[in-house]
Design an enzyme around this catalytic site. Structure first.
Site, PDB file in Angstrom:
ATOM      1  N   GLY A 147      10.348 -18.253  17.410  1.00 22.12           N
ATOM      2  CA  GLY A 147      11.309 -17.164  17.283  1.00 22.12           C
ATOM      3  C   GLY A 147      11.080 -16.079  18.321  1.00 22.12           C
ATOM      4  O   GLY A 147       9.948 -15.819  18.717  1.00 22.12           O
TER       5      GLY A 147
ATOM      6  N   ARG B 205      12.638 -23.477  19.044  1.00 19.39           N
ATOM      7  CA  ARG B 205      11.650 -23.879  18.035  1.00 19.39           C
ATOM      8  C   ARG B 205      11.432 -25.389  18.147  1.00 19.39           C
ATOM      9  O   ARG B 205      12.359 -26.174  17.970  1.00 19.39           O
ATOM     10  CB  ARG B 205      12.136 -23.525  16.628  1.00 19.39           C
ATOM     11  CG  ARG B 205      12.218 -22.024  16.357  1.00 19.39           C
ATOM     12  CD  ARG B 205      12.574 -21.776  14.901  1.00 19.39           C
ATOM     13  NE  ARG B 205      12.810 -20.380  14.614  1.00 19.39           N
ATOM     14  CZ  ARG B 205      11.851 -19.492  14.317  1.00 19.39           C
ATOM     15  NH1 ARG B 205      10.580 -19.887  14.289  1.00 19.39           N
ATOM     16  NH2 ARG B 205      12.150 -18.237  14.051  1.00 19.39           N
TER      17      ARG B 205
ATOM     18  N   GLY C 141       3.852 -17.777  18.097  1.00 18.69           N
ATOM     19  CA  GLY C 141       3.226 -17.558  16.802  1.00 18.69           C
ATOM     20  C   GLY C 141       2.343 -18.699  16.365  1.00 18.69           C
ATOM     21  O   GLY C 141       1.759 -19.409  17.191  1.00 18.69           O
ATOM     22  N   ASN C 142       2.283 -18.924  15.051  1.00 14.47           N
ATOM     23  CA  ASN C 142       1.359 -19.922  14.518  1.00 14.47           C
ATOM     24  C   ASN C 142       1.642 -21.336  15.005  1.00 14.47           C
ATOM     25  O   ASN C 142       0.731 -22.064  15.391  1.00 14.47           O
ATOM     26  CB  ASN C 142       1.394 -19.882  12.986  1.00 14.47           C
ATOM     27  CG  ASN C 142       0.599 -18.726  12.425  1.00 14.47           C
ATOM     28  OD1 ASN C 142      -0.443 -18.369  12.943  1.00 14.47           O
ATOM     29  ND2 ASN C 142       1.090 -18.128  11.353  1.00 14.47           N
ATOM     30  N   GLY C 143       2.923 -21.730  14.985  1.00  9.19           N
ATOM     31  CA  GLY C 143       3.263 -23.071  15.447  1.00  9.19           C
ATOM     32  C   GLY C 143       2.957 -23.258  16.920  1.00  9.19           C
ATOM     33  O   GLY C 143       2.429 -24.308  17.333  1.00  9.19           O
TER      34      GLY C 143
ATOM     35  N   ASP D  77       5.737 -11.195  12.104  1.00 10.64           N
ATOM     36  CA  ASP D  77       5.072 -11.362  10.799  1.00 10.64           C
ATOM     37  C   ASP D  77       3.616 -10.892  10.800  1.00 10.64           C
ATOM     38  O   ASP D  77       3.026 -10.735   9.726  1.00 10.64           O
ATOM     39  CB  ASP D  77       5.111 -12.831  10.372  1.00 10.64           C
ATOM     40  CG  ASP D  77       6.518 -13.318  10.089  1.00 10.64           C
ATOM     41  OD1 ASP D  77       7.346 -12.488   9.662  1.00 10.64           O
ATOM     42  OD2 ASP D  77       6.796 -14.504  10.308  1.00 10.64           O
TER      43      ASP D  77
ATOM     44  N   ARG E 282      22.396   4.221  -7.041  1.00  6.44           N
ATOM     45  CA  ARG E 282      22.238   2.768  -7.049  1.00  6.44           C
ATOM     46  C   ARG E 282      20.768   2.345  -6.904  1.00  6.44           C
ATOM     47  O   ARG E 282      19.936   3.126  -6.445  1.00  6.44           O
ATOM     48  CB  ARG E 282      23.006   2.137  -5.888  1.00  6.44           C
ATOM     49  CG  ARG E 282      24.509   2.178  -6.020  1.00  6.44           C
ATOM     50  CD  ARG E 282      25.154   1.698  -4.728  1.00  6.44           C
ATOM     51  NE  ARG E 282      26.600   1.606  -4.856  1.00  6.44           N
ATOM     52  CZ  ARG E 282      27.428   1.528  -3.826  1.00  6.44           C
ATOM     53  NH1 ARG E 282      26.960   1.579  -2.587  1.00  6.44           N
ATOM     54  NH2 ARG E 282      28.733   1.422  -4.022  1.00  6.44           N
TER      55      ARG E 282
ATOM     56  N   MET F 299      12.134  -9.816   6.597  1.00  2.00           N
ATOM     57  CA  MET F 299      11.589 -11.095   7.057  1.00  2.00           C
ATOM     58  C   MET F 299      10.125 -11.246   6.648  1.00  2.00           C
ATOM     59  O   MET F 299       9.405 -10.262   6.490  1.00  2.00           O
ATOM     60  CB  MET F 299      11.755 -11.235   8.563  1.00  2.00           C
ATOM     61  CG  MET F 299      13.182 -11.584   8.967  1.00  2.00           C
ATOM     62  SD  MET F 299      13.334 -11.940  10.730  1.00  2.00           S
ATOM     63  CE  MET F 299      14.935 -12.761  10.748  1.00  2.00           C
TER      64      MET F 299
ATOM     65  N   GLN G  10      15.846  -7.424  12.862  1.00  2.00           N
ATOM     66  CA  GLN G  10      14.422  -7.088  12.901  1.00  2.00           C
ATOM     67  C   GLN G  10      13.721  -7.701  14.114  1.00  2.00           C
ATOM     68  O   GLN G  10      12.635  -7.280  14.494  1.00  2.00           O
ATOM     69  CB  GLN G  10      13.748  -7.579  11.606  1.00  2.00           C
ATOM     70  CG  GLN G  10      14.236  -6.860  10.372  1.00  2.00           C
ATOM     71  CD  GLN G  10      13.908  -7.618   9.098  1.00  2.00           C
ATOM     72  OE1 GLN G  10      12.850  -7.420   8.506  1.00  2.00           O
ATOM     73  NE2 GLN G  10      14.816  -8.484   8.669  1.00  2.00           N
TER      74      GLN G  10
END
Length: 358
Positions: free
Chosen positions: A12, A75, A112-114, A137, A172, A179, A284
């Site tokens: 990502g 990805r 990232g992790n992957g 993250d 409300r 995420m 984000q």
């Protein structure tokens, strides 16, 4: 001394990728003579397909504050890397072949992790790899922070800030789904910074009764509204330990697709208070990196260039106790940094009277 450096961005996107690319390139040009930078398009997919170009020094100017990635990203799941699929392509063999075809002395992988798992795989195949930890993250093992995280926290906090005014105006309950499928760092930090009343993260399964109690308590205390920040990977207590397929089936039977959607319906039904769900989603990930992330990305890029200059491969850059360092890819690949329920940040949240839904 490595002179021909490949760079790719995988997984990502997030703010700070271009700043990091710039940091690696500018520091490499400064520290070594005869440096050539090879940009690989679309992450590991580009390495598999041999899609690359030799880059000019001018391409690294003017990108410090630019979001996304000038190299593009795709990805490419690690779990499929050694699978021969319908296209009959041996992905690992192709990556090694194209690395050699490009005549690279080393390869920088931003992800990232992957990405780090695939980077370690390539390192084990004998390629010279240097990793750089990217993810909103903040869940990469061995580093206190990843680039992209603080910008995402700023964006998510702004979302919560804006929900405060409309929630107060209408009386409300406003729920922000942020995420974070596995780790709750983003939701917890943004929840604290934005003054959310309830924060729900994947590491601490929630009780609907506990959340309802928090809403009732505020209403009884004269507060006509409540703000709830919930991570997209949040789990109700009865879902903890279930497989993903089982969770999807359970939620489908309840007529919802996510924990946030279910909680929205439950609160409105049980309390009678108008409840709205807001999902900022990929906002984000978007936009320019914050000043913090520009500096962090630059520092990471410079440290990566130093590792390359010293021929230190098979490592990924890290920040520990505010000091730049590096971890062996084999030591961190496949590990996830979760929020510990006993961590200081969780203790701070509880000490402020914030509910964590448990």
């Amino acid at each position: 001394m490595a002179k021909r450096i490949g760079i790719l961005t995988s997984g990502g996107d997030c703010p700070g990728l271009n700043a990091t690319i710039r940091g690696v390139a500018k520091a490499a040009y400064e520290q070594m003579e005869g440096v050539e930078i090879v940009g690989i398009a679309g992450g590991f997919s580009g390495l598999i397909k041999g899609e690359y170009r030799e880059m000019k020094p001018s391409e690294f100017s003017g990108i410090l504050n630019v979001g996304g990635t000038i190299l593009g990203t795709v990805r490419t799941p690690f779990k499929n890397m050694r699978k021969i699929e319908d296209d009959k392509i041996d992905k690992v063999a192709n990556m090694v072949h194209n690395y050699e075809k490009m005549k690279l002395d080393c390869l920088c992988t931003l992800g990232g992790n992957g990405t780090h798992k695939t980077a370690n795989l390539l390192s084990e195949e004998g390629l010279n790899i240097v990793g750089l930890p990217k993810t909103i993250d903040n869940d990469i093992w061995g580093t206190d922070v990843t680039f992209g995280f603080h910008t995402a926290v700023d964006i998510a906090t702004d979302v919560i800030d804006r929900l405060h005014t409309t929630a107060a105006s209408h009386g409300r309950v406003m729920i922000a789904e942020l995420m974070g499928n596995k780790a709750g760092w983003l939701t917890l930090y943004a929840g604290l910074a934005g003054g959310a009343d309830v924060v729900i993260i994947p590491e601490i399964p929630y009780s609907q009764d506990a959340v309802l109690e928090s809403v009732y308590k505020r209403a009884e205390g004269g507060k006509a509204f409540s703000i709830i920040a919930i991570a997209e990977g949040a789990l109700r207590k009865d879902e903890a330990g279930m497989k993903k397929k089982e969770i999807r089936s359970l939620r489908a039977a309840e007529g919802v697709s996510s924990a946030a959607e279910r909680l929205t319906k439950t609160i409105e039904t049980e309390t009678g208070i108008e409840t709205r769900l807001v999902v900022p989603g990929h906002m984000q990930r978007g936009g320019s990196p914050s000043a913090y992330d520009r500096i962090l990305a630059t520092k990471f890029g410079v440290h990566a260039a130093q590792l390359i200059n010293h021929g230190k491969f098979g490592y990924t850059v890290a920040l520990q106790s505010n000091k730049l360092t590096e971890n062996k890819l084999k030591d961190i690949a496949g590990k996830t940094k979760y929020v510990s329920p006993a961590s200081d940040i969780v203790k701070v949240a509880r000490s402020m009277g914030m509910s964590l839904g448990d």
